[in-house]
Design a protein around this motif. Sequence first.
Motif, PDB file in Angstrom:
ATOM      1  N   VAL A   1       0.844  -1.206   0.000  1.00 40.59           N
ATOM      2  CA  VAL A   1       0.000   0.000   0.000  1.00 40.59           C
ATOM      3  C   VAL A   1       0.878   1.253   0.000  1.00 40.59           C
ATOM      4  CG1 VAL A   1      -1.584   1.354   1.436  1.00 40.59           C
ATOM      5  CG2 VAL A   1      -2.033  -1.076   1.029  1.00 40.59           C
ATOM      6  N   TYR A   2       1.885   1.263   0.837  1.00 37.27           N
ATOM      7  CA  TYR A   2       2.781   2.420   0.911  1.00 37.27           C
ATOM      8  C   TYR A   2       3.453   2.671  -0.444  1.00 37.27           C
ATOM      9  CZ  TYR A   2       6.618   5.443   2.232  1.00 37.27           C
ATOM     10  OH  TYR A   2       7.508   6.489   2.295  1.00 37.27           O
ATOM     11  N   PHE A   3       4.040   1.626  -1.029  1.00 33.86           N
ATOM     12  CA  PHE A   3       4.724   1.789  -2.310  1.00 33.86           C
ATOM     13  C   PHE A   3       3.751   2.113  -3.437  1.00 33.86           C
ATOM     14  CE2 PHE A   3       7.952  -0.928  -0.113  1.00 33.86           C
ATOM     15  CZ  PHE A   3       8.876   0.100   0.054  1.00 33.86           C
ATOM     16  N   TYR A   4       2.544   1.600  -3.374  1.00 27.79           N
ATOM     17  CA  TYR A   4       1.516   1.940  -4.359  1.00 27.79           C
ATOM     18  C   TYR A   4       1.201   3.432  -4.297  1.00 27.79           C
ATOM     19  CZ  TYR A   4      -3.151   2.243  -6.447  1.00 27.79           C
ATOM     20  OH  TYR A   4      -4.248   2.611  -7.196  1.00 27.79           O
ATOM     21  N   GLU A   5       1.000   3.948  -3.101  1.00 31.32           N
ATOM     22  CA  GLU A   5       0.705   5.381  -2.952  1.00 31.32           C
ATOM     23  C   GLU A   5       1.867   6.236  -3.460  1.00 31.32           C
ATOM     24  OE1 GLU A   5      -1.847   7.360  -1.926  1.00 31.32           O
ATOM     25  OE2 GLU A   5      -3.201   5.644  -1.860  1.00 31.32           O
ATOM     26  N   LYS A   6       3.084   5.831  -3.182  1.00 28.04           N
ATOM     27  CA  LYS A   6       4.253   6.564  -3.688  1.00 28.04           C
ATOM     28  C   LYS A   6       4.334   6.466  -5.205  1.00 28.04           C
ATOM     29  CE  LYS A   6       5.415   8.127   0.200  1.00 28.04           C
ATOM     30  NZ  LYS A   6       5.122   9.531   0.480  1.00 28.04           N
ATOM     31  N   TRP A   7       3.974   5.300  -5.761  1.00 23.89           N
ATOM     32  CA  TRP A   7       3.941   5.119  -7.216  1.00 23.89           C
ATOM     33  C   TRP A   7       2.904   6.040  -7.844  1.00 23.89           C
ATOM     34  CZ3 TRP A   7      -0.186   3.041 -10.074  1.00 23.89           C
ATOM     35  CH2 TRP A   7       0.083   2.813 -11.421  1.00 23.89           C
ATOM     36  N   LEU A   8       1.741   6.174  -7.196  1.00 19.74           N
ATOM     37  CA  LEU A   8       0.719   7.091  -7.714  1.00 19.74           C
ATOM     38  C   LEU A   8       1.252   8.523  -7.786  1.00 19.74           C
ATOM     39  CD1 LEU A   8      -2.520   5.924  -5.847  1.00 19.74           C
ATOM     40  CD2 LEU A   8      -1.986   5.622  -8.277  1.00 19.74           C
ATOM     41  N   GLN A   9       2.058   8.903  -6.820  1.00 16.49           N
ATOM     42  CA  GLN A   9       2.601  10.260  -6.760  1.00 16.49           C
ATOM     43  C   GLN A   9       3.760  10.479  -7.733  1.00 16.49           C
ATOM     44  OE1 GLN A   9       3.702  10.763  -2.647  1.00 16.49           O
ATOM     45  NE2 GLN A   9       1.608  10.502  -1.926  1.00 16.49           N
ATOM     46  N   SER A  10       4.608   9.455  -7.895  1.00 20.17           N
ATOM     47  CA  SER A  10       5.852   9.655  -8.638  1.00 20.17           C
ATOM     48  C   SER A  10       5.962   8.882  -9.944  1.00 20.17           C
ATOM     49  CB  SER A  10       7.039   9.257  -7.755  1.00 20.17           C
ATOM     50  OG  SER A  10       7.051   7.842  -7.567  1.00 20.17           O
ATOM     51  N   GLY A  11       5.161   7.832 -10.088  1.00 16.27           N
ATOM     52  CA  GLY A  11       5.291   6.978 -11.263  1.00 16.27           C
ATOM     53  C   GLY A  11       6.396   5.945 -11.125  1.00 16.27           C
ATOM     54  N   GLU A  12       7.054   5.903  -9.959  1.00 13.01           N
ATOM     55  CA  GLU A  12       8.144   4.957  -9.729  1.00 13.01           C
ATOM     56  C   GLU A  12       7.809   4.069  -8.538  1.00 13.01           C
ATOM     57  OE1 GLU A  12      12.940   5.030  -8.754  1.00 13.01           O
ATOM     58  OE2 GLU A  12      11.907   6.888  -9.256  1.00 13.01           O
ATOM     59  N   TRP A  13       8.077   2.754  -8.698  1.00  8.48           N
ATOM     60  CA  TRP A  13       7.856   1.807  -7.602  1.00  8.48           C
ATOM     61  C   TRP A  13       9.144   1.725  -6.798  1.00  8.48           C
ATOM     62  CZ3 TRP A  13       3.401  -0.494  -6.164  1.00  8.48           C
ATOM     63  CH2 TRP A  13       3.479  -1.497  -5.182  1.00  8.48           C
ATOM     64  N   PHE A  14       9.087   2.106  -5.544  1.00  8.88           N
ATOM     65  CA  PHE A  14      10.284   2.165  -4.712  1.00  8.88           C
ATOM     66  C   PHE A  14      10.530   0.876  -3.925  1.00  8.88           C
ATOM     67  CE2 PHE A  14       9.153   6.652  -5.285  1.00  8.88           C
ATOM     68  CZ  PHE A  14      10.346   7.119  -5.794  1.00  8.88           C
ATOM     69  N   GLY A  15       9.603  -0.058  -3.968  1.00  8.19           N
ATOM     70  CA  GLY A  15       9.776  -1.319  -3.257  1.00  8.19           C
ATOM     71  C   GLY A  15      10.592  -2.307  -4.058  1.00  8.19           C
ATOM     72  N   ASP A  16      10.880  -3.452  -3.447  1.00  8.21           N
ATOM     73  CA  ASP A  16      11.594  -4.508  -4.147  1.00  8.21           C
ATOM     74  C   ASP A  16      10.782  -4.966  -5.341  1.00  8.21           C
ATOM     75  OD1 ASP A  16      13.617  -4.441  -2.275  1.00  8.21           O
ATOM     76  OD2 ASP A  16      12.795  -6.082  -1.084  1.00  8.21           O
ATOM     77  N   GLU A  17      11.480  -5.341  -6.403  1.00  6.07           N
ATOM     78  CA  GLU A  17      10.805  -5.799  -7.612  1.00  6.07           C
ATOM     79  C   GLU A  17      11.484  -7.039  -8.161  1.00  6.07           C
ATOM     80  OE1 GLU A  17       8.963  -2.579 -10.263  1.00  6.07           O
ATOM     81  OE2 GLU A  17      10.919  -1.762  -9.711  1.00  6.07           O
ATOM     82  N   ALA A  18      10.703  -7.841  -8.825  1.00  8.27           N
ATOM     83  CA  ALA A  18      11.210  -8.989  -9.572  1.00  8.27           C
ATOM     84  C   ALA A  18      10.355  -9.091 -10.823  1.00  8.27           C
ATOM     85  CB  ALA A  18      11.104 -10.264  -8.753  1.00  8.27           C
ATOM     86  N   PRO A  19      10.956  -9.481 -11.943  1.00  9.01           N
ATOM     87  CA  PRO A  19      10.152  -9.602 -13.169  1.00  9.01           C
ATOM     88  C   PRO A  19       9.072 -10.660 -13.021  1.00  9.01           C
ATOM     89  CG  PRO A  19      12.430 -10.328 -13.530  1.00  9.01           C
ATOM     90  CD  PRO A  19      12.328  -9.842 -12.116  1.00  9.01           C
ATOM     91  N   HIS A  20       7.908 -10.391 -13.594  1.00 11.50           N
ATOM     92  CA  HIS A  20       6.799 -11.350 -13.560  1.00 11.50           C
ATOM     93  C   HIS A  20       6.749 -12.106 -14.871  1.00 11.50           C
ATOM     94  CE1 HIS A  20       5.245  -8.584 -10.356  1.00 11.50           C
ATOM     95  NE2 HIS A  20       5.123  -9.765  -9.801  1.00 11.50           N
TER      96      HIS A  20
END
Length: 124
Positions: free
Chosen positions: A105-124
Amino acid sequence: MAAQVAAMRQRYPQFTVRASLSDPRFLTFTGEVLAHETLPVYTLRISYCYNQPPLVQVLAPALVETPPHFYADTQSLCLYHPRDFTWSREVSLAAEIVPRAVGWVYFYEKWLQSGEWFGDEAPH
């Protein structure tokens, strides 16, 4: 199952739990979380069936149509990559899944604001 319910009640008393009438191994937890005091409150539903990975869905507020790290087929959050974390019935929903959902939820809200996902990521 009793341990999951007890841990959720102790750590997240704002969540309610419902057992399925047709299958006592299926539980649904519903409750509100706040990822940060400046962000909206989110209502989550955690669907859990004994020995299967839980599904976490956002009930409110509505998510954008195609959020990142999201499974469209189940409308559930992608909280971990199977190479990095393995679900088993011994894993606590309260200790592992809810904190990961709050982080999402936190990273989603930051993504809404910035367009960037700041959490850990792995390709799907």
